[in-house]
Design an enzyme around this catalytic site. Structure first.
Site, PDB file in Angstrom:
ATOM      1  N   CYS A 193       0.882  -1.207  -0.233  1.00 57.69           N
ATOM      2  CA  CYS A 193       0.160  -0.176  -0.003  1.00 57.69           C
ATOM      3  C   CYS A 193       1.069   1.130   0.042  1.00 57.69           C
ATOM      4  O   CYS A 193       2.122   1.058  -0.639  1.00 57.69           O
ATOM      5  CB  CYS A 193      -0.832   0.155   1.157  1.00 57.69           C
ATOM      6  SG  CYS A 193      -0.165   0.020   2.640  1.00 57.69           S
ATOM      7  N   ALA A 194       0.505   2.117   0.627  1.00 56.58           N
ATOM      8  CA  ALA A 194       1.347   3.652   0.581  1.00 56.58           C
ATOM      9  C   ALA A 194       2.560   3.264   1.727  1.00 56.58           C
ATOM     10  O   ALA A 194       3.516   3.713   1.233  1.00 56.58           O
ATOM     11  CB  ALA A 194       0.505   4.700   0.959  1.00 56.58           C
TER      12      ALA A 194
END
Length: 108
Positions: free
Chosen positions: A62-63
């Site tokens: 993800c981020a």
């Protein structure tokens, strides 16, 4: 509980062609993602996990590592060999690794 892997371990696995699942939203993915990553936003994992191969490792990113941990835990509890990538795409890019820009190939 799903296992976490470092950026170094992930980079080596990525170079070997493992399946990478990006659980961010489409706009985040389009702004920059690990080349070859399949988009599967976190909210869609429960309805799309059957698209994932059984018996093969799946690296979830993800981020920063929070959503990937959530998704990897869920996948793991449903029989998927999932690994959460610590630091996420942000750490990947900061490390000078390749980043692809553009719309997802596997949209939600």
């Amino acid at each position: 509980m799903a296992r976490e892997v470092t950026q170094e371990v992930f980079a080596a696995a990525w170079a070997d062609g493992v399946l990478v699942v990006d659980v961010r939203e489409a706009d985040e993915y389009a702004a920059g993602h690990v080349p070859g990553a399949r988009l599967m936003p976190l909210r869609t994992v429960p309805t799309r996990y059957d698209e994932l191969p059984a018996g093969q490792p799946v690296y979830v990113i993800c981020a920063s590592g929070n959503r990937s941990r959530t998704a990897a835990d869920w996948m793991d509890s449903h029989g998927i060999d999932a690994y959460s990538v610590t630091g996420g795409t942000s750490a990947w890019a900061r490390g000078g690794r390749p980043v692809a820009i553009g719309s997802p190939e596997h949209a939600a």
